[in-house]
Every structure is written in structure tokens, then in C-alpha cells.
Scaffold this active site. Structure first.
Site, PDB file in Angstrom:
ATOM      1  N   TYR B 112       0.844  -1.196   0.000  1.00  0.00           N
ATOM      2  CA  TYR B 112       0.000   0.000   0.000  1.00  0.00           C
ATOM      3  C   TYR B 112       0.880   1.248   0.000  1.00  0.00           C
ATOM      4  O   TYR B 112       1.959   1.260   0.589  1.00  0.00           O
ATOM      5  CB  TYR B 112      -0.875   0.047   1.250  1.00  0.00           C
ATOM      6  N   TYR B 151      -0.631 -10.002   0.590  1.00  0.00           N
ATOM      7  CA  TYR B 151       0.445  -9.466   1.449  1.00  0.00           C
ATOM      8  C   TYR B 151       0.309 -10.053   2.848  1.00  0.00           C
ATOM      9  O   TYR B 151      -0.785 -10.450   3.264  1.00  0.00           O
ATOM     10  CB  TYR B 151       0.411  -7.935   1.476  1.00  0.00           C
ATOM     11  N   ARG B 161      -3.145 -11.929   3.532  1.00  0.00           N
ATOM     12  CA  ARG B 161      -4.452 -11.511   3.032  1.00  0.00           C
ATOM     13  C   ARG B 161      -4.585 -11.889   1.560  1.00  0.00           C
ATOM     14  O   ARG B 161      -3.681 -11.638   0.768  1.00  0.00           O
ATOM     15  CB  ARG B 161      -4.632  -9.977   3.110  1.00  0.00           C
ATOM     16  N   HIS B 164      -7.361  -8.143  -2.628  1.00  0.00           N
ATOM     17  CA  HIS B 164      -8.692  -7.561  -2.462  1.00  0.00           C
ATOM     18  C   HIS B 164      -8.680  -6.081  -2.787  1.00  0.00           C
ATOM     19  O   HIS B 164      -7.640  -5.431  -2.748  1.00  0.00           O
ATOM     20  CB  HIS B 164      -9.211  -7.771  -1.029  1.00  0.00           C
TER      21      HIS B 164
END
Lengths: 191, 240
Positions: B112, B151, B161, B164
Site C-alpha cells: 500500500y 500481502y 491476506r 482484495h
């Protein structure tokens, strides 16, 4: 055809660049709203609402997002057509203040005229919360209006104080801490 | 004084307990310390809940829906270009036009742009990862983006995860607000993800996009469809 509601999922820890980019210093996107809901020209009494969110262990939550929806000073909810520039909506993350406070610079909402005391409608989002939580902020110095509020009256008397913002040290400042669990657990609603 | 009374506005159905996750989700550790301990108090919907913020087409810039362009500094972002489109409806099947959708996601390496993300994967200088659009008259939306990656997230040993995209929607009222995540079909990480698994069976599938050859564009990008369903009307409107 009946459809089933899309399940909610947590906002997660990394919402800030998408939902509150200006507050967190991301310039690629312009946020739709932040904690400054009213400017000097907005009609009404100034209100600065400050608070922190405490988890079950009493720690402040540094990565929550708080949203507010409120009426204007005349008790009217903005419908997007008003010329006052007051959208009635604010958004603030708890990650930019050293004490993990959320801060809203707004105005005192007027009475709606339907028997409800002046209040702010609040949605809380955070990592660890699979779906958002609704609560309300009432004002401790509106005792008379609060006493006849139809929503407050559904709250057990001993828990009503968790929904009251208390006047702070300066004029127009109100303090509203949110406790997720424990003795002082804030009342959450299921509207 | 208000010109609209709650009597003039439709009431909304409650959270659907069959599709919505509980406050505390098995295996999702922070849901224990970060969720209310006592049940929420039912609230009869008033003008406060039946109205909501209005963010229409004036709230978005021309490139806001195209994440392959809105974060560019010196070239195209790396990764697999995709189109994500769908319709926003309510439980009664009514299209939800003019509703703001905000999305955010990691890049094709699983990182991110958020400064708090410490995952040791590269930032893409040409990818920001945030976007938004407003649904059209039929409730439809369309984003162009880069497929996000998995990640690690530290919830449990070797926890990853599944890829998404986060979605945030308002809908017509304060009570129709929805924040969710959408996943990719066939991802083997889904079965190991407590956040996804926190949605009751059989409604988890509602969180998974469909690959759609009709959306896929020749020589350009794979297409995925993700319809989003908000709370519908109450069968018998209540007076506030």
C-alpha cells in the site's frame, strides 16, 4: 428479485490514502470531506468536537475513522442543494493527532422539530471491526431537550451519559470519548 | 425547521444477520478488543437516519475512476491491468444511481502507498491505489486498475491476506452506508483468511468478483464484475 445484502468487511488499517487523503497528506486524490465541516461563514454557533477511542484494554485507537452526519443550525439536513456550503458530513481519522484524537470543526445542530434533542449522528470504522458501528453525540448542556429525546429514552438511564459530549475548557469545545468495551462502554445503536 | 418529515421518507431494512459478520470474528484477533461488548440498542429510524450526505458527480475528477492513470509520475504502473465494474442495487433489486463509490487497494506487489504499511515489497511510483466514481442512472460503476496482490499481515503465523479491493459506498441514506472488500475468484488464500471467512456460509460468495469475458477488453485488460447490494426498504415503513 430479492437480493442479499453485500456483507460488510473491515475498513482495515490502510484506508487513509483513499478516504481521508487530505488529512494524512496524500495529494494524488482530493478527499470528499474532512474534519473541517464548517467555515467562518457557516451560519450557527461554533462547535469543536474532540475525542479519543479506547479499545477493550484502555489503549487509544490510532487507526480509526469517524464520520459525522448532522443537521445545520436551523435543524435541517443538507440535501445537496443548499447554498450555505454546509454539507453536514465530516470525516476524521485518528492517526494524525499525537493523542489519537478525532477533531471536528463544525456548528451546533439545531433541533429537528420532531422531538429529538440536538445531536450528531456518528459512524465508527476501524481495523478489527468487521462492520461499522452507529452511535450519537448529544450535548450535556441540553438537559431539558435530552430528557424528552425519544432515542435517549430507549437507552438504560445509567448508560445515557456515554452519549453526552461535555463542554471543554474553551468556549465551543466539547469532549466526546468513545469506549468500545468495559464499564464506560459507549452505547451503540442498530438503526 | 425541517421541511421534510420522516413520514415522507422510506424506512430501511436492518442489517441482514444472515449475511453480515458478527462483531467478533473467529481467528481475527483485533476484533476481540475492538468491538462493542454489549449488544447494540435498536433504533427506530428518524430523519437523522433516513437522510444522508449527498456526493454526486461534482465530487469526482475525470481520472478518479482510472487508477492506472491517477497516480502516474513518469510511466505506466506495473502489474496486470483490470477492469472492475458492476451495479449497485438494494435488496429489492432497485438500482442505486448517483451514489459515490470510493475504493483503495495495494499495488501489484502487495504494497500500500500508506506510510504505515511496512511490508517489504516495492512501492510503484506510478500507482497510488485510491479512486472513486459515481454510479450512473442504472446504478452502474466502472474502475480501471491494476490487480492487487496478496500481502502478509501478522494476524497469525504466516498469515497472508488474499488480494482484495476495498469499497466504500453511501447509498441513499445514513443507514445504507457500506464498507466492504471484494476478492478475486479462485484465490486459494480465501479459505485461510479469517476476515473473509467471518462472513457466514453461504454468503461469502457475495464478496467475490466474477470473471466476465463480456467486460474483458481485447488487447487491454481482463474484466471482473462485482455487484453491490445495499439495505432495501422496510416492508412497512415506520414513523420516526
Amino acid at each position: 428479485m430479492r437480493r442479499r445484502q453485500t456483507p460488510s468487511q473491515t475498513v482495515g488499517p490502510f484506508f487513509a490514502f483513499g478516504l481521508t487523503p487530505g488529512q494524512y497528506g496524500y495529494s494524488a486524490l482530493t478527499g470528499i470531506a474532512d474534519g473541517t465541516m464548517a467555515g467562518p461563514d457557516t451560519p450557527g454557533r461554533r462547535l469543536r468536537l474532540e475525542g479519543r477511542i479506547f479499545d477493550a484494554g484502555g489503549e487509544t485507537v490510532p487507526d480509526a475513522m469517524v464520520e459525522i452526519w448532522q443537521a445545520d443550525a436551523t435543524g435541517r439536513y443538507p440535501d445537496g442543494r443548499s447554498n450555505t456550503g454546509f454539507a453536514g458530513f465530516g470525516r476524521c481519522g485518528t492517526g494524525t493527532d499525537p493523542e489519537h484524537r478525532f477533531v471536528f470543526e463544525t456548528i451546533r445542530p439545531g433541533p429537528l422539530g420532531d422531538g429529538q434533542a440536538p445531536h450528531l449522528n456518528v459512524i465508527l470504522f476501524m481495523r478489527g471491526m468487521p462492520r461499522h458501528a452507529f452511535t450519537r453525540v448529544y450535548f450535556a448542556d441540553e438537559a431539558e431537550a435530552n430528557a424528552s429525546d425519544p432515542v435517549l429514552s430507549t437507552v438504560p438511564p445509567e448508560r445515557r451519559s456515554t452519549l453526552l459530549a461535555a463542554p471543554g475548557s474553551r468556549d465551543g469545545v466539547y469532549l466526546f470519548d468513545i469506549h468500545l468495551r468495559g464499564e464506560r462502554e459507549t452505547v451503540f445503536f442498530e438503526p | 425547521m425541517s421541511e421534510t418529515s420522516s413520514r415522507d421518507l422510506p424506512g430501511y431494512a436492518p442489517f441482514d444477520p444472515e449475511t453480515q459478520p458478527d462483531w467478533v470474528v473467529h481467528g481475527y484477533h483485533s476484533s476481540v478488543s475492538r468491538s462493542p461488548g454489549r449488544p447494540a440498542i435498536p433504533l427506530v429510524q428518524t430523519l437523522s437516519e433516513l437522510t444522508g450526505p449527498v456526493y454526486g458527480h461534482g465530487a469526482v475528477q475525470p481520472l478518479d475512476h482510472d487508477l492506472t492513470q491517477n497516480g502516474v509520475t513518469d510511466g505506466a504502473p506495473l502489474g496486470e491491468r483490470i477492469i472492475v465494474t458492476g451495479q449497485v442495487l438494494d435488496e429489492d433489486g432497485r438500482a442505486q444511481p448517483d451514489t459515490l463509490i470510493e475504493i483503495w487497494q495495494c499495488n501489484s506487489a502487495g504494497r500500500y502507498i500508506h506510510t504505515a504499511d511496512r511490508h517489504d515489497a516495492p512501492i510503484d511510483p506510478n500507482f497510488f491505489g485510491g479512486g472513486r466514481c459515481v454510479t450512473d442512472g442504472r446504478g452502474c460503476y466502472r474502475f480501471i486498475t491494476i490487480k492487487p496482490a496478496a500481502y502478509p499481515w501478522g494476524n497469525h503465523p504466516n498469515a497472508w491476506r488474499p488480494a482484495h479491493i476495498h469499497f466504500s459506498l453511501f447509498g441513499p441514506a445514513f443507514v445504507t452506508r457500506l464498507v466492504t472488500q471484494s476478492y478475486f475468484p479462485g484465490d486459494p488464500l480465501l479459505a485461510h483468511d479469517p476476515i473473509y471467512m467471518g462472513t457466514p456460509v453461504p454468503f461469502r460468495d457475495l464478496l467475490v468478483m466474477d470473471y466476465d469475458p463480456e467486460v474483458t477488453e481485447e488487447g487491454f485488460a481482463l474484466g471482473y464484475r462485482f455487484d453491490i447490494v445495499l439495505r432495501g426498504r422496510r416492508a412497512t415503513p415506520l414513523e420516526g
